[in-house]
Design a protein around this motif. Structure first.
Motif, PDB file in Angstrom:
ATOM      1  N   SER A   1     -25.628  -1.064 -18.811  1.00  0.00           N
ATOM      2  CA  SER A   1     -25.669  -0.883 -17.827  1.00  0.00           C
ATOM      3  C   SER A   1     -25.078   0.280 -16.788  1.00  0.00           C
ATOM      4  O   SER A   1     -25.633   1.140 -17.892  1.00  0.00           O
ATOM      5  CB  SER A   1     -23.187  -1.888 -18.416  1.00  0.00           C
ATOM      6  OG  SER A   1     -22.533  -0.933 -18.683  1.00  0.00           O
ATOM      7  N   ALA A   2     -24.611   0.378 -15.988  1.00  0.00           N
ATOM      8  CA  ALA A   2     -24.271   1.239 -15.056  1.00  0.00           C
ATOM      9  C   ALA A   2     -23.237   2.277 -15.979  1.00  0.00           C
ATOM     10  O   ALA A   2     -23.881   3.244 -15.480  1.00  0.00           O
ATOM     11  CB  ALA A   2     -23.531   0.882 -13.540  1.00  0.00           C
ATOM     12  N   SER A   3     -22.820   2.018 -16.618  1.00  0.00           N
ATOM     13  CA  SER A   3     -21.337   2.698 -17.153  1.00  0.00           C
ATOM     14  C   SER A   3     -22.032   2.705 -18.414  1.00  0.00           C
ATOM     15  O   SER A   3     -21.849   4.389 -18.775  1.00  0.00           O
ATOM     16  CB  SER A   3     -19.994   1.492 -17.492  1.00  0.00           C
ATOM     17  OG  SER A   3     -19.937   1.321 -16.557  1.00  0.00           O
ATOM     18  N   ALA A   4     -22.542   2.575 -19.485  1.00  0.00           N
ATOM     19  CA  ALA A   4     -23.189   2.540 -20.630  1.00  0.00           C
ATOM     20  C   ALA A   4     -24.935   4.267 -20.247  1.00  0.00           C
ATOM     21  O   ALA A   4     -24.110   4.983 -20.531  1.00  0.00           O
ATOM     22  CB  ALA A   4     -24.302   1.510 -21.338  1.00  0.00           C
TER      23      ALA A   4
ATOM     24  N   SER B   1     -24.416   6.146 -16.858  1.00  0.00           N
ATOM     25  CA  SER B   1     -23.783   7.099 -17.274  1.00  0.00           C
ATOM     26  C   SER B   1     -22.727   7.687 -18.010  1.00  0.00           C
ATOM     27  O   SER B   1     -23.017   8.996 -18.077  1.00  0.00           O
ATOM     28  CB  SER B   1     -22.285   6.406 -16.370  1.00  0.00           C
ATOM     29  OG  SER B   1     -22.758   5.689 -15.133  1.00  0.00           O
ATOM     30  N   ASP B   2     -22.728   7.141 -19.244  1.00  0.00           N
ATOM     31  CA  ASP B   2     -21.861   7.838 -20.447  1.00  0.00           C
ATOM     32  C   ASP B   2     -22.538   8.876 -21.472  1.00  0.00           C
ATOM     33  O   ASP B   2     -22.640   9.700 -21.856  1.00  0.00           O
ATOM     34  CB  ASP B   2     -21.046   6.739 -21.656  1.00  0.00           C
ATOM     35  CG  ASP B   2     -19.844   6.031 -20.629  1.00  0.00           C
ATOM     36  OD1 ASP B   2     -19.218   6.625 -19.917  1.00  0.00           O
ATOM     37  OD2 ASP B   2     -19.422   5.149 -21.379  1.00  0.00           O
TER      38      ASP B   2
ATOM     39  N   LYS C   1     -22.917   9.881 -12.479  1.00  0.00           N
ATOM     40  CA  LYS C   1     -22.858   8.403 -12.572  1.00  0.00           C
ATOM     41  C   LYS C   1     -24.083   8.369 -12.188  1.00  0.00           C
ATOM     42  O   LYS C   1     -25.419   8.529 -11.119  1.00  0.00           O
ATOM     43  CB  LYS C   1     -21.876   8.814 -11.307  1.00  0.00           C
ATOM     44  CG  LYS C   1     -21.459   7.451 -10.441  1.00  0.00           C
ATOM     45  CD  LYS C   1     -20.498   7.591  -9.662  1.00  0.00           C
ATOM     46  CE  LYS C   1     -20.145   6.243  -9.331  1.00  0.00           C
ATOM     47  NZ  LYS C   1     -20.080   4.589  -9.721  1.00  0.00           N
TER      48      LYS C   1
ATOM     49  N   SER D   1     -25.268   1.352  -8.987  1.00  0.00           N
ATOM     50  CA  SER D   1     -26.306   0.293  -9.607  1.00  0.00           C
ATOM     51  C   SER D   1     -26.339  -0.365  -8.053  1.00  0.00           C
ATOM     52  O   SER D   1     -25.276  -0.319  -7.391  1.00  0.00           O
ATOM     53  CB  SER D   1     -25.374  -0.734 -10.520  1.00  0.00           C
ATOM     54  OG  SER D   1     -26.000  -2.229 -10.050  1.00  0.00           O
TER      55      SER D   1
ATOM     56  N   THR E   1     -17.676  -9.714 -13.445  1.00  0.00           N
ATOM     57  CA  THR E   1     -17.328  -7.912 -14.026  1.00  0.00           C
ATOM     58  C   THR E   1     -18.952  -7.166 -14.544  1.00  0.00           C
ATOM     59  O   THR E   1     -20.043  -7.844 -14.273  1.00  0.00           O
ATOM     60  CB  THR E   1     -16.526  -8.228 -15.345  1.00  0.00           C
ATOM     61  OG1 THR E   1     -17.423  -9.233 -16.068  1.00  0.00           O
ATOM     62  CG2 THR E   1     -15.203  -8.793 -15.170  1.00  0.00           C
ATOM     63  N   GLU E   2     -18.439  -6.297 -15.386  1.00  0.00           N
ATOM     64  CA  GLU E   2     -19.941  -5.163 -15.117  1.00  0.00           C
ATOM     65  C   GLU E   2     -20.705  -6.127 -16.084  1.00  0.00           C
ATOM     66  O   GLU E   2     -21.587  -6.255 -16.292  1.00  0.00           O
ATOM     67  CB  GLU E   2     -19.787  -4.118 -15.953  1.00  0.00           C
ATOM     68  CG  GLU E   2     -20.963  -3.296 -15.709  1.00  0.00           C
ATOM     69  CD  GLU E   2     -20.681  -1.576 -15.863  1.00  0.00           C
ATOM     70  OE1 GLU E   2     -20.146  -1.647 -16.992  1.00  0.00           O
ATOM     71  OE2 GLU E   2     -21.441  -0.917 -15.054  1.00  0.00           O
TER      72      GLU E   2
END
Ligand code: TXA
Ligand code: MG
Length: 339
Positions: free
Chosen positions: A188-191, A193-194, A199, A202, A321-322
């Motif tokens: 995912s974008a969050s994964a 980004s981490d 940032k 998506s 949700t993401e």
């Protein structure tokens, strides 16, 4: 000859080999053989402006196919490869226009499947591999799906069992100033980004939120309206909707008229098969509540329904949700607009 030797022999002879990966099966060909690459487009009936992913054996091999490789690429390659992530980088002059669809970028991925990794190591070069399905159709997650949809257009199928992830890789564009996910997948974008401490945006999330239409101009995968679709009409219906009543007349929603007057249909739902369905020849498939499990099963159940006698497919919408974004994206592309 072992299956890997057979696959190797075919690749070297410029033939097409279906290869197993953790995401979906790919239709593989030698990236350095222009005739073989052309054959991939013909076998899939795919427009030649739609570029191919080159599969490589390890992160180091990026240098053979890309230039000006940014730190972000090395960070993601180290953390995610072999795995369901494709990086878009500036192309090396060696990469043919036919692979890149005339673009200045190239897509690279190290897939996570023991047979294909071994094949890549023995082969030494790169293997172009789009999903091994006719253009626009459902991606294959078993060797049998490849056989059914491509038949003798593929010279050899390296059978590596069912794919464990089940939907196509996340594609992240790294050839500009900001990393952008242009196709959703298991990462995912969050994964990302981490991992990058930066940032990652998506495209799908932005499109869903309708925030920034200008991003639409970025050339990107699967932008065709209908994609990853079964041959039978597929309709999405609202989630957790107690008023959804499948009956003899078709699929009735909220007491409105039937949206599709099919005598028999397949349903993918999170709930149990309702009793009202008894005595009617429908197929009801209860899907898992976990997005990872759902993704693993999705194409397989859609293939099954497409092969069965049902006339239409109804799919309960998934959570917004993401974790569900990649699945939501595939379902939206597969669906016909409801009337
Ligand atoms: O999981 C996967 O990625 C599977 C397995 C076989 O590796 N492959 C796959 O390939 O899904 P394909 O061809 O079905 O989808 C690749 C997408 C295409 O939609 C294409 O437009 C995009 O990647 N693509 C390839 N090169 C690109 C580039 N240079 N810039 C932007 N998009 C690119
Ligand atoms: Mg595809």
């Amino acid at each position: 000859m072992s299956p890997i030797e057979q696959a190797l022999h075919c690749l070297k002879a410029g033939q097409l080999v279906a290869i197993p990966t953790e995401t979906v099966y790919g239709l593989g060909a030698d990236a350095d053989n222009p005739d073989a690459v052309a054959r991939v487009y013909t076998a899939k009936n795919r427009p030649t402006h739609n570029p191919l992913i080159i599969h490589i054996a390890c992160a180091e091999a990026m240098r053979n196919w890309a230039i000006e490789i940014p730190d972000n690429a090395w960070i993601l390659a180290k953390a995610c490869w072999p795995g369901p992530l494709t990086l878009i980088l500036k192309r090396h002059p060696r990469v043919s226009n036919m692979i890149t669809g005339q673009q200045e970028t190239v897509a690279l991925r190290v897939p996570n499947h023991p047979l294909t990794l071994s094949l890549l190591e023995h082969f030494g070069g790169g293997i172009v591999a789009p999903s091994a399905n006719p253009y626009g159709y459902l991606s294959p997650t078993t060797a049998e799906h490849v056989r059914e949809s491509l038949g003798d257009k593929v010279d050899y199928i390296l059978d590596g069992g069912p794919c464990t992830i089940g939907i196509e890789s996340t594609i992240v564009y790294l050839a500009g100033t900001q990393p952008i996910i242009v196709r959703e997948g298991a990462f995912s974008a969050s994964a990302l980004s981490d991992l990058l401490k930066q940032k990652v945006i998506s495209k799908t999330a932005i499109r869903n939120a309708d925030l920034n239409a200008s991003l639409e101009t970025l050339q990107s995968p699967g932008s065709d309206h209908q994609h990853y679709a079964p041959r039978k009409p597929l309709y999405l219906y609202p989630r957790n909707d107690g008023d959804v009543v499948p009956n003899k007349e078709g699929f009735v929603h909220n007491n409105q008229d039937a949206r599709h007057k099919a005598l028999s249909y397949g349903v993918l739902s999170f709930s149990l098969r309702p009793e009202a369905l008894e005595n009617i020849p429908h197929v009801w498939i209860q899907m898992p509540n976990d997005p990872v499990e759902y993704a693993r099963r999705l194409y397989d159940v859609l293939h099954q329904l497409d092969q069965s006698a049902i006339e239409a497919i109804f799919v309960e919408a998934v959570p917004q949700t993401e974790a569900w974004l990649a699945i939501q994206d595939r379902l939206q592309r597969a669906a016909r607009p409801s009337t």
